[in-house]
Design a protein around this motif. Structure first.
Motif, mmCIF file in Angstrom:
data_model
loop_
_atom_site.group_PDB
_atom_site.id
_atom_site.type_symbol
_atom_site.label_atom_id
_atom_site.label_comp_id
_atom_site.label_asym_id
_atom_site.label_seq_id
_atom_site.Cartn_x
_atom_site.Cartn_y
_atom_site.Cartn_z
ATOM 1 N N GLU A 184 0.391 -29.970 -38.621
ATOM 2 C CA GLU A 184 1.293 -30.949 -39.259
ATOM 3 C C GLU A 184 0.819 -32.364 -38.981
ATOM 4 N N GLU A 185 0.400 -32.596 -37.726
ATOM 5 C CA GLU A 185 0.000 -33.949 -37.328
ATOM 6 C C GLU A 185 -1.174 -34.438 -38.168
ATOM 7 N N THR A 224 -2.100 -39.945 -40.659
ATOM 8 C CA THR A 224 -1.807 -41.265 -40.092
ATOM 9 C C THR A 224 -2.965 -41.686 -39.198
ATOM 10 N N ASP A 225 -2.965 -42.963 -38.785
ATOM 11 C CA ASP A 225 -4.060 -43.448 -37.946
ATOM 12 C C ASP A 225 -3.998 -42.890 -36.533
ATOM 13 N N SER A 226 -2.781 -42.554 -36.105
ATOM 14 C CA SER A 226 -2.721 -41.869 -34.816
ATOM 15 C C SER A 226 -1.653 -40.792 -34.886
ATOM 16 N N ALA A 227 -1.851 -39.757 -34.121
ATOM 17 C CA ALA A 227 -0.886 -38.660 -34.133
ATOM 18 C C ALA A 227 0.251 -38.984 -33.180
ATOM 19 N N ILE A 228 1.453 -38.586 -33.572
ATOM 20 C CA ILE A 228 2.590 -38.789 -32.675
ATOM 21 C C ILE A 228 2.909 -37.433 -32.055
ATOM 22 N N LYS A 265 -3.334 -27.564 -30.354
ATOM 23 C CA LYS A 265 -3.359 -28.092 -31.716
ATOM 24 C C LYS A 265 -4.376 -29.225 -31.807
ATOM 25 N N ILE A 266 -5.175 -29.197 -32.874
ATOM 26 C CA ILE A 266 -6.094 -30.320 -33.125
ATOM 27 C C ILE A 266 -5.318 -31.315 -33.973
ATOM 28 N N VAL A 267 -5.042 -32.489 -33.424
ATOM 29 C CA VAL A 267 -4.079 -33.385 -34.064
ATOM 30 C C VAL A 267 -4.672 -34.684 -34.592
ATOM 31 N N THR A 268 -5.895 -35.010 -34.209
ATOM 32 C CA THR A 268 -6.475 -36.249 -34.725
ATOM 33 C C THR A 268 -7.982 -36.130 -34.665
ATOM 34 N N GLY A 269 -8.656 -36.973 -35.415
ATOM 35 C CA GLY A 269 -10.119 -36.859 -35.399
ATOM 36 C C GLY A 269 -10.777 -38.008 -36.130
ATOM 37 N N ASP A 270 -12.090 -37.940 -36.188
ATOM 38 C CA ASP A 270 -12.846 -38.996 -36.851
ATOM 39 C C ASP A 270 -14.184 -38.409 -37.291
ATOM 40 N N THR A 271 -14.745 -38.972 -38.338
ATOM 41 C CA THR A 271 -16.058 -38.521 -38.791
ATOM 42 C C THR A 271 -16.948 -39.720 -39.039
ATOM 43 N N LYS A 272 -18.141 -39.702 -38.481
ATOM 44 C CA LYS A 272 -19.137 -40.721 -38.794
ATOM 45 C C LYS A 272 -20.406 -39.994 -39.255
ATOM 46 N N VAL A 273 -21.056 -40.586 -40.229
ATOM 47 C CA VAL A 273 -22.328 -40.033 -40.679
ATOM 48 C C VAL A 273 -23.409 -41.072 -40.388
#
Lengths: 338, 359
Positions: free
Chosen positions: A32-33, A38-42, A123-131
């Protein structure tokens, strides 16, 4: 998902990024998160003490017998929390991907991560991807951070401050499997062996141990540097010593074989699913029994004890009846194993 | 594990220890010449098993340890040339040169690769025709045939971008020189793999000239203990001679094919040994026939002036005059992660083995 490989645009933050997030990450991680984008997970965090850890994964090769970089990224971070006595809850995952990386491979990795997270109950709730440009990173690097809650009763486990002479040292199975699997699969070494990485999330095993009510004094996962490094950390600067029975430490035949061939000492070879734990003497058998019932603890063994003699030092009683000191790994035995 | 466990059998080990204690009366010092023996002895904790009248001392048999620091400096200089790939056994990578190490050079972008065999180095040469590939040849009679095979294969494959920088040495001159220097010894545990190549004849002078026994030993605990037993027996009976304990591998005549390859590719030259200085006919240079593969003859480099470390007693340790624990730097200024001398770097170095297993 359109296209077969990662393009620089997949890390741009624009259309392609959104597609990648939706069609690979959210699809598999499915929390769900994350869906909220969103920019950060609550997060809802019960309790007072929070454990927080982070780790980056750069293993080469990224797919290996017994797992892949994604499995490592979840299991490693879950284990760092669990060995501190915490219950792992939430994980973040950041990817640095080389331009041209096959999306099919990325999806395989992400699916494994989702699967491992489910098994571990996190739970995996936030992340980022850079190439990054081709050649600027080697295929894929992953960083995961994790948050867990810590029962104040277990606060001493991370530091081992309650260890006393007479306590028993245990391990949950054979050593060196991960390091030697990676070694055998590196392209420049033509070794074929029937081994696989021991990479696994150990939080359920650990909670089963803690639920017995046994007096657990210390836990640490023996990753890079092998069990020798953990055993050195366990003894160095302390007012007690350790004695380890070399013959009691499980080592698989294939692992021993490659170690003999290449001149490695299994005590110094990396693991990704092994914990060293210290428990009060009266609880050792009970803990061993519980460990052996878990799928990641079938080969658990008592490997040594805490003693009042030779404070600050660990001795190994060798298989032939001699003895030698335990010391930490110096330099890199094998770079990029996790 | 087959062929390993049999030689690490606790009851056999204890039987041997019992037999040694039964016959050993004299106070004796035995030198294990080979670094591989030093490593096994420390790793298996053998000193704790022996009676107090038998002392084991480590000898000059770690090739990295006895080699001149200039060797590393020159290897670094080759690595700094344009279009050169350095290929080396892992042991050399962390050995400190005068101002740098191969490891530091690698970090600053030089192309330095660890290989497990000269054949890997040949493969790299074939795959990189535009580059010059330099293989750092180090070791005694054990690794020298591998280097010789590399050169012979390079000739067969018409490779013109493969070079060897040789620091290869042979063992017997150092074993004699130690006694000449006045090191007090009662017998040699002689190197197993050197002897596999050379045969046992190379040690004939040691009992004849110096009255010392030599037992060629394997590397497993029962091998080493049986060799000690054989030496003790020789000493107690006053019958010093050359014997082979490591019979499952070593033949008296050695490996004739390897010897032929060595004789073809190398020629003896004087060489510098840490602790012993220059010993005549103790090093292996590349012969005229194969000189086009000789890095020293074909690649011009300016090598920085060699700086030796003050305070490091590697030289004394290699002669068996001192133990690593006698060194002021041991475990303080000098450790495997921050080594001063080569003996602390190499896995076979006495300081490294003592630091790791017997601090």
């Amino acid at each position: 998902m359109k296209g077969k490989q990662i393009l620089l645009g997949h890390g741009s933050g624009g259309q392609l990024s959104h597609e990648l997030i939706k069609e690979v990450f959210v699809k598999h991680f499915n929390t769900e998160e994350l869906k909220l984008q969103t920019d950060s997970a609550i997060l809802n965090i019960p309790g007072e003490l929070i454990s927080f850890t982070t780790d980056s994964y750069v293993v080469n090769p990224i797919f290996f017998s017994g797992g892949n970089i994604g499995k490592l990224a979840i299991a490693g971070t879950v284990n760092d929390l669990a060995v501190s006595g915490a219950k792992p809850l939430y994980i973040s995952s950041s990817f640095i991907i080389e331009e041209g990386f096959p999306i099919a491979d990325l999806e395989k990795i992400v699916a494994t991560m989702a699967d491992e997270a489910r098994k571990a109950g996190v739970k995996i709730v936030t992340g980022d991807t850079k190439v990054v440009d081709r050649g600027k990173c080697d295929k894929i690097f992953i960083n995961t951070s994790g948050i867990g809650v810590l029962n104040p009763e277990y606060k001493h486990i991370g530091t081992g401050e309650k260890i006393t002479p007479g306590d028993i040292i245990l391990i949950n199975g054979s050593i060196g499997d991960h390091g030697m699997t990676i070694m055998a699969e590196r392209n420049d070494l033509n070794i074929s062996a029937q081994i696989g990485s021991d990479c696994a999330p150990l939080n359920h095993l650990i909670s089963e141990i803690l639920e017995t009510g046994a007096k657990v004094r210390f836990m640490r996962d023996a990753t890079r540097g092998g069990i020798a490094t953990v055993l050195t950390e366990l003894s160095e600067g302390r007012n007690y010593g350790l004695e380890i029975d070399e013959e009691a430490v499980p080592v698989k035949e294939a692992v021993r074989g490659i170690c003999e061939l290449l001149g490695f000492d299994p005590f110094y070879v990396a693991n990704e699913g092994k914990i060293i734990l210290v428990v009060a003497k009266e609880d050792a058998e009970k803990v061993l029994e519980v460990m052996k019932k878990n799928e990641f603890g079938k080969e658990s063994a008592i490997i040594g004890k805490i003693v009042g003699e030779h404070p600050g030092k660990g001795w190994i009683h060798t298989g032939i009846g001699g003895k030698r000191i335990i010391d930490m790994l110096s330099g890199e035995q094998l770079p990029r194993i996790c | 594990m087959k062929y390993i466990d049999e030689y690490r059998d606790k009851s056999l080990v204890q039987g041997l220890v019992k037999e040694i204690k039964k016959i050993s009366v004299k106070e004796i010092k035995l030198m294990e010449v080979c670094g591989g023996h030093t490593l096994s002895i420390q790793k298996f904790g053998i000193p704790a098993l022996l009676p107090p009248n038998i002392k084991l001392i480590s000898g000059p048999g770690c090739p990295v340890c006895v080699s001149d620091r200039k060797f590393i400096d020159q290897a670094i200089a080759y690595g700094r040339l344009e279009n050169v790939i350095i290929t080396t056994y892992g042991d050399l990578i962390r050995v400190p040169g005068s101002t740098s190490s191969l490891n530091e050079e690698k970090a600053s972008g030089r192309d330095i690769r660890i290989v497990y065999s000269t054949l890997d180095a040949l493969k790299i040469a074939k795959e990189n025709p535009g580059k010059k590939v330099v293989f750092l040849g180090i070791g005694f009679e054990t690794t020298a045939p591998g280097t010789a095979a590399g050169i012979i294969n390079a000739e067969k494959q018409n490779l013109n971008n493969f070079y060897v920088y040789s620091s290869h040495k042979i063992m017997p001159p150092a074993m004699g020189a130690l006694i000449d220097e006045g090191v007090q010894l009662h017998g040699y545990i002689a190197p197993g793999h050197v002897s596999t190549i050379t045969g046992s004849g190379i040690y004939d002078d040691i009992p004849k000239k110096y009255g010392l026994g030599c037992v060629i030993s394997g590397f497993e605990p029962t091998d080493i203990l049986q060799s000690i037993y054989m030496l003790v027996k020789q000493i107690e009976n006053g019958e010093q001679k050359v014997e082979i304990q490591y019979k499952r591998v070593v033949r008296p005549e050695g490996n004739l094919i390897a010897q032929k390859m060595m004789a073809d590719v190398f020629e003896l030259r004087p060489d510098w040994w840490r602790g012993l200085g220059v010993l005549p006919a103790s090093g292996l240079g590349i012969s005229k026939k194969y000189e086009k593969f000789d890095a020293e003859k074909n690649l011009d480099v300016v090598v920085e002036p060699t700086k030796e470390d003050k305070g490091c007693i590697c030289g004394e340790i290699l002669k068996g005059l001192k133990s690593p624990k006698d060194c002021k730097l041991f475990g303080k200024g000098c450790s495997p992660s921050d080594p001063v001398g080569a003996c602390m770097v190499s896995h076979e170095g006495a300081c490294h083995a003592y630091y790791k297993y017997n601090r």
